[in-house]
Design a protein around this motif. Structure first.
Motif, PDB file in Angstrom:
ATOM      1  N   ALA A  24      -4.608  -3.597  -8.659  1.00  0.00           N
ATOM      2  CA  ALA A  24      -4.304  -2.249  -8.157  1.00  0.00           C
ATOM      3  C   ALA A  24      -2.914  -1.825  -8.614  1.00  0.00           C
ATOM      4  CB  ALA A  24      -4.390  -2.222  -6.635  1.00  0.00           C
ATOM      5  N   ILE A  25      -1.949  -2.765  -8.533  1.00  0.00           N
ATOM      6  CA  ILE A  25      -0.581  -2.445  -8.934  1.00  0.00           C
ATOM      7  C   ILE A  25      -0.530  -2.070 -10.410  1.00  0.00           C
ATOM      8  CG2 ILE A  25       1.720  -3.426  -9.232  1.00  0.00           C
ATOM      9  CD1 ILE A  25       1.191  -5.106  -6.740  1.00  0.00           C
ATOM     10  N   TRP A  26      -1.234  -2.853 -11.226  1.00  0.00           N
ATOM     11  CA  TRP A  26      -1.237  -2.560 -12.672  1.00  0.00           C
ATOM     12  C   TRP A  26      -1.800  -1.188 -12.951  1.00  0.00           C
ATOM     13  CZ3 TRP A  26      -1.126  -5.492 -17.558  1.00  0.00           C
ATOM     14  CH2 TRP A  26      -0.252  -6.576 -17.479  1.00  0.00           C
ATOM     15  N   THR A  32       0.829  -1.209   0.000  1.00  0.00           N
ATOM     16  CA  THR A  32       0.000   0.000   0.000  1.00  0.00           C
ATOM     17  C   THR A  32       0.860   1.254   0.000  1.00  0.00           C
ATOM     18  OG1 THR A  32      -1.442  -1.300   1.402  1.00  0.00           O
ATOM     19  CG2 THR A  32      -1.993   1.017   1.124  1.00  0.00           C
ATOM     20  N   LEU A  33       1.866   1.261   0.902  1.00  0.00           N
ATOM     21  CA  LEU A  33       2.690   2.465   1.002  1.00  0.00           C
ATOM     22  C   LEU A  33       3.514   2.676  -0.268  1.00  0.00           C
ATOM     23  CD1 LEU A  33       3.910   2.361   4.691  1.00  0.00           C
ATOM     24  CD2 LEU A  33       2.151   3.770   3.662  1.00  0.00           C
ATOM     25  N   ALA A  34       4.002   1.578  -0.854  1.00  0.00           N
ATOM     26  CA  ALA A  34       4.795   1.711  -2.075  1.00  0.00           C
ATOM     27  C   ALA A  34       3.919   2.293  -3.187  1.00  0.00           C
ATOM     28  CB  ALA A  34       5.366   0.359  -2.486  1.00  0.00           C
ATOM     29  N   LEU A  35       2.688   1.793  -3.294  1.00  0.00           N
ATOM     30  CA  LEU A  35       1.797   2.322  -4.329  1.00  0.00           C
ATOM     31  C   LEU A  35       1.461   3.784  -4.057  1.00  0.00           C
ATOM     32  CD1 LEU A  35      -0.598  -0.671  -5.002  1.00  0.00           C
ATOM     33  CD2 LEU A  35       1.210   0.218  -6.454  1.00  0.00           C
ATOM     34  N   ALA A  36       1.262   4.112  -2.766  1.00  0.00           N
ATOM     35  CA  ALA A  36       0.987   5.514  -2.421  1.00  0.00           C
ATOM     36  C   ALA A  36       2.165   6.394  -2.814  1.00  0.00           C
ATOM     37  CB  ALA A  36       0.704   5.635  -0.926  1.00  0.00           C
ATOM     38  N   THR A  37       3.393   5.878  -2.611  1.00  0.00           N
ATOM     39  CA  THR A  37       4.582   6.629  -3.013  1.00  0.00           C
ATOM     40  C   THR A  37       4.568   6.894  -4.514  1.00  0.00           C
ATOM     41  OG1 THR A  37       5.745   5.421  -1.289  1.00  0.00           O
ATOM     42  CG2 THR A  37       7.086   6.714  -2.779  1.00  0.00           C
ATOM     43  N   VAL A  38       4.185   5.855  -5.276  1.00  0.00           N
ATOM     44  CA  VAL A  38       4.149   6.008  -6.735  1.00  0.00           C
ATOM     45  C   VAL A  38       3.156   7.103  -7.128  1.00  0.00           C
ATOM     46  CG1 VAL A  38       3.515   4.864  -8.882  1.00  0.00           C
ATOM     47  CG2 VAL A  38       4.879   3.650  -7.200  1.00  0.00           C
ATOM     48  N   LEU A  64       0.657   1.747 -14.365  1.00  0.00           N
ATOM     49  CA  LEU A  64       0.399   2.228 -15.729  1.00  0.00           C
ATOM     50  C   LEU A  64      -0.091   3.663 -15.710  1.00  0.00           C
ATOM     51  CD1 LEU A  64      -1.173  -0.944 -17.353  1.00  0.00           C
ATOM     52  CD2 LEU A  64       1.042   0.064 -17.800  1.00  0.00           C
ATOM     53  N   GLY A  65      -0.955   3.981 -14.740  1.00  0.00           N
ATOM     54  CA  GLY A  65      -1.448   5.353 -14.620  1.00  0.00           C
ATOM     55  C   GLY A  65      -0.310   6.316 -14.352  1.00  0.00           C
ATOM     56  N   ALA A  66       0.591   5.919 -13.445  1.00  0.00           N
ATOM     57  CA  ALA A  66       1.734   6.779 -13.121  1.00  0.00           C
ATOM     58  C   ALA A  66       2.607   6.978 -14.352  1.00  0.00           C
ATOM     59  CB  ALA A  66       2.547   6.165 -11.988  1.00  0.00           C
ATOM     60  N   GLY A  67       2.794   5.913 -15.137  1.00  0.00           N
ATOM     61  CA  GLY A  67       3.577   6.026 -16.365  1.00  0.00           C
ATOM     62  C   GLY A  67       2.961   7.053 -17.306  1.00  0.00           C
ATOM     63  N   MET A 107       8.629  -6.147 -17.340  1.00  0.00           N
ATOM     64  CA  MET A 107       8.997  -7.287 -16.486  1.00  0.00           C
ATOM     65  C   MET A 107       8.298  -7.187 -15.136  1.00  0.00           C
ATOM     66  SD  MET A 107      13.058  -7.681 -16.927  1.00  0.00           S
ATOM     67  CE  MET A 107      13.842  -7.351 -18.468  1.00  0.00           C
ATOM     68  N   LEU A 108       8.313  -5.977 -14.571  1.00  0.00           N
ATOM     69  CA  LEU A 108       7.705  -5.777 -13.255  1.00  0.00           C
ATOM     70  C   LEU A 108       6.217  -6.091 -13.312  1.00  0.00           C
ATOM     71  CD1 LEU A 108       9.182  -4.894 -10.740  1.00  0.00           C
ATOM     72  CD2 LEU A 108       8.477  -2.570 -11.153  1.00  0.00           C
ATOM     73  N   LEU A 109       5.547  -5.585 -14.341  1.00  0.00           N
ATOM     74  CA  LEU A 109       4.095  -5.798 -14.449  1.00  0.00           C
ATOM     75  C   LEU A 109       3.771  -7.268 -14.687  1.00  0.00           C
ATOM     76  CD1 LEU A 109       2.952  -2.686 -16.500  1.00  0.00           C
ATOM     77  CD2 LEU A 109       2.523  -3.180 -14.108  1.00  0.00           C
ATOM     78  N   THR A 110       4.564  -7.921 -15.562  1.00  0.00           N
ATOM     79  CA  THR A 110       4.286  -9.323 -15.860  1.00  0.00           C
ATOM     80  C   THR A 110       4.410 -10.180 -14.608  1.00  0.00           C
ATOM     81  OG1 THR A 110       5.587  -8.819 -17.792  1.00  0.00           O
ATOM     82  CG2 THR A 110       4.711 -11.032 -17.653  1.00  0.00           C
ATOM     83  N   THR A 111       5.486  -9.928 -13.822  1.00  0.00           N
ATOM     84  CA  THR A 111       5.682 -10.789 -12.658  1.00  0.00           C
ATOM     85  C   THR A 111       4.696 -10.454 -11.542  1.00  0.00           C
ATOM     86  OG1 THR A 111       7.424  -9.265 -12.008  1.00  0.00           O
ATOM     87  CG2 THR A 111       8.109 -11.316 -13.024  1.00  0.00           C
ATOM     88  N   LEU A 112       4.167  -9.219 -11.549  1.00  0.00           N
ATOM     89  CA  LEU A 112       3.249  -8.834 -10.470  1.00  0.00           C
ATOM     90  C   LEU A 112       1.804  -9.134 -10.821  1.00  0.00           C
ATOM     91  CD1 LEU A 112       4.816  -5.458  -9.349  1.00  0.00           C
ATOM     92  CD2 LEU A 112       4.496  -7.461  -7.923  1.00  0.00           C
ATOM     93  N   ARG A 113       1.572  -9.749 -12.002  1.00  0.00           N
ATOM     94  CA  ARG A 113       0.198  -9.942 -12.462  1.00  0.00           C
ATOM     95  C   ARG A 113      -0.607 -10.786 -11.502  1.00  0.00           C
ATOM     96  NH1 ARG A 113       0.024 -12.216 -18.225  1.00  0.00           N
ATOM     97  NH2 ARG A 113       1.066 -13.840 -17.076  1.00  0.00           N
ATOM     98  N   ASP A 114       0.002 -11.883 -11.009  1.00  0.00           N
ATOM     99  CA  ASP A 114      -0.772 -12.770 -10.130  1.00  0.00           C
ATOM    100  C   ASP A 114      -0.511 -12.497  -8.644  1.00  0.00           C
ATOM    101  OD1 ASP A 114       1.715 -13.489 -10.765  1.00  0.00           O
ATOM    102  OD2 ASP A 114       1.359 -15.626 -10.988  1.00  0.00           O
TER     103      ASP A 114
END
Lengths: 108, 499
Positions: B406-408, B276-282, B412-415, B393-400
């Motif tokens: 939420a991560i995706w 959660t905190l990492a995503l909030a940082t992003v 992607l939104g941040a990008g 790579m990050l997105l593919t490995t974090l898919r499951d």
């Protein structure tokens, strides 16, 4: 003795945190010093408190753990250097801006 | 010679700093500094090659065996990080040699001492030694931050120093708690003891939580990251570029402590809250890129953005995710530093407007614009450069992962937000008229040009060699999570004190 030490650490840390939250650099500097005293005492106690026990094996019936003492010594030296540097930096800030407020935009 | 390889990356900058302190003629200092940086690249490449054989290289300082003395441990991750630091340091030092180093005193030895601290922090296998290297790194960074003078730097410096001194106090508290409960500060020994029963669970968890919080402060995890953009934007250009590696020291420390000690014994310590905190940082950093008013500040926010993305790796402790994160780490460090150097070059060419997005523009050289295009493409994660591959790579490995959707969405939104910010700021910097009369832009010193192009070329190069690098990252991640082997190799087969 444990209760005394714990109280001392608590009071030092409490005063330190209070001072760190002040808005001017000098109280903050004092607060950091107090906090580092508290931390050093705490670190010293992590080897357990013993009376009449030198940190040398074979020097007597009992001996104290020497490692925390070495750690405390290192921490004291580092903390001292850092505090000295911060004092110089605060003085420079004071001479450059004419105020010792900790925030960039306030107090001008 | 092989046995002494692990200590070389620490000895080289230290020896260089001593030489530079002994004789302070600028030409001599510059020569020693840049040769030390070049030597460091060779030494760390050799170390990475040695480490890739698969065996951990242990260096027991003073030949005291592991739990009693301090050990340096070289695995693939540590070797890759030292190599990254060396390359980055070479570019930053080359840039600084064009004149920045003479704007104050003692820049050169402090730069080497900063490297000494960073490299030591990557290599050490002992938590107290990690504290010492952190302090060496921080003390050098305090002075480097103030280098060049000015009220802005002094003010940023005071806040930075106070914050990090409090951080150090908490670091020591964590170490005291750990030593009091576990009786050791060697990472492998800790991992070994935690598998045995009979220790105070609550206190140990508290100690590790404090430790992770301190690392998170260095890494810039959200509630502890407000200092970062301000500080990095205030620092001098080559210093800020070197600081790009400093958040990574915190991230690598979290990764290592988590993989070696926490993952086998208390895997629930970093769980959802870190994601959660990492995503909030992003999110925070992506908004920051929109709000930035000059290129340096934008670069600082980009560093924070990459730190947030990278901290997803310890939150999802699987070798696949970590491998992707290691590749992303290489990419984001180089690309973040490239932005700082570019900001310096652009500021010099635009004269009074510096790197602010407003104000009258003067014409900039074509190579600067192309370099900005390449760096922006890399940072925004557009194909074909390394940013795209890293994010993929990050997105593919974090898919499951549990929070996969939420991560995706957030990554992607941040990008996309970064893409908008970079496109807008690029057009403001280069195309917004009216152009002032002087047609020919300022000439930039060759050191600055070489250093900037070296780091900007990192994007395409990392993409070109993505295959071998990703394989290396995969092997590094597997080695990182082989905690049993790590412990057994460092403590030896007998495992002392296992009663």
């Amino acid at each position: 003795m444990e209760a005394l030490l714990a109280t001392a650490v608590g009071i030092l840390a409490g005063c330190g945190v209070f001072l760190i939250l002040r808005a001017r650099t000098f109280p903050v500097l004092l607060g950091l010093t107090l906090l580092s005293y508290a931390v050093n005492l705490f670190l010293f106690a992590s080897g357990r408190l013993r009376l009449d026990a030198p940190p040398l094996i074979g020097s007597g019936a009992s001996y104290a753990d020497p490692l925390p003492q070495a750690l405390v010594l290192t921490a004291i030296v580092i903390g001292f250097g850092m505090t000295a540097y911060l004092a110089m930096l605060a003085l420079r800030g004071l001479s450059e801006s004419g105020c010792d407020h900790i925030d960039v935009d306030q107090g001008r | 010679m092989n046995t002494h390889a692990p200590i070389l990356p620490i000895l080289i900058p230290f020896a260089a700093a001593l030489l530079q302190i002994a004789c302070d003629r600028p030409a001599f200092q510059r020569g020693v500094g840049i040769s030390a940086a070049a030597l460091l690249i060779i030494a760390t490449s050799w170390l990475a090659w040695l480490a890739d054989a698969g065996q951990l290289h242990i260096y027991a300082l003073g030949d005291w065996p592991a739990p009693f003395g301090i050990v340096l441990v070289v695995d693939r991750l540590a070797a890759a990080m030292t190599m990254l630091t060396a390359v980055l340091a070479f570019a930053c030092l080359l840039y600084a040699n064009a004149g920045f180093d003479l704007r104050g005193r003692h820049f050169q030895p402090l730069f080497q001492l900063q490297l000494f601290g960073v490299l030591g922090a990557f290599l050490t296998g002992d938590l107290f030694n990690l504290f010492v290297f952190f302090e060496v790194m921080l003390l050098a960074s305090y002075t480097l931050l103030a280098h060049g003078g000015g009220i802005r730097r002094t003010r940023a410096g005071i806040a930075y120093v106070v914050l990090n001194l409090v951080g150090s106090a908490f670091f020591l508290l964590a170490l005291g708690l750990l030593y009091g409960t576990m009786g050791t500060l060697n990472l492998a020994h800790l991992a070994d003891r935690l598998t045995l029963p009979g220790y105070d669970q609550a206190l140990t968890r508290l100690a590790f939580a404090l430790l992770i919080a301190v690392f998170a402060l260095k890494a810039g995890l959200l509630p502890l990251s407000f200092w970062l953009p301000h500080t990095y934007a205030a620092a001098g250009v080559p210093v800020a570029a070197l600081f790009a590696i400093m958040t990574k020291v915190g991230i690598v420390a979290i990764l290592r402590v988590h993989a070696v000690v926490l993952a086998p014994t208390m895997p629930d310590l970093l769980g959802h809250w870190l994601t959660t905190l990492a995503l909030a940082t992003v999110v925070f950093a992506a908004l920051g890129t929109l709000a930035a008013t000059r290129l340096r500040t934008l670069a600082a926010w980009l560093i924070l953005l990459s730190a947030g993305s990278l901290l997803l790796a310890p939150a999802q402790p699987r070798p696949g995710v970590t491998a992707a994160a290691i590749y992303y780490l290489l990419h984001s460090t180089v690309s973040g530093a490239a932005f700082f150097l570019l900001a310096g070059v652009i500021a010099e060419q635009r004269g009074n407007a510096a790197d602010h997005f407003t104000g009258r523009s003067t014409s900039t050289a074509v190579w600067v614009r192309l370099a900005f295009l390449a760096a922006a493409t890399t940072a925004a994660g557009l194909p074909p450069f390394s940013g795209f591959l890293g994010k993929l790579m990050l997105l593919t490995t974090l898919r499951d992962a549990t929070a996969g959707p939420a991560i995706w969405v957030i990554l992607l939104g941040a990008g996309f937000v970064v893409l908008i910010a970079l496109a807008r700021d690029g057009s403001e910097l280069f195309w917004k008229g009216p152009f002032t009369a002087s047609a020919s832009p300022n000439v930039i010193a060759w050191q600055k040009v070489t250093a900037t192009l070296l780091l900007v070329a990192g994007g395409p190069l990392l993409a070109l060699f993505a295959g071998p690098l990703a394989n290396y990252a995969e092997r590094a991640a597997e080695q990182l999570y082989a905690s049993e082997a790590y412990v057994a190799h460092i403590l030896g087969p007998q495992r002392p004190h296992r009663q």
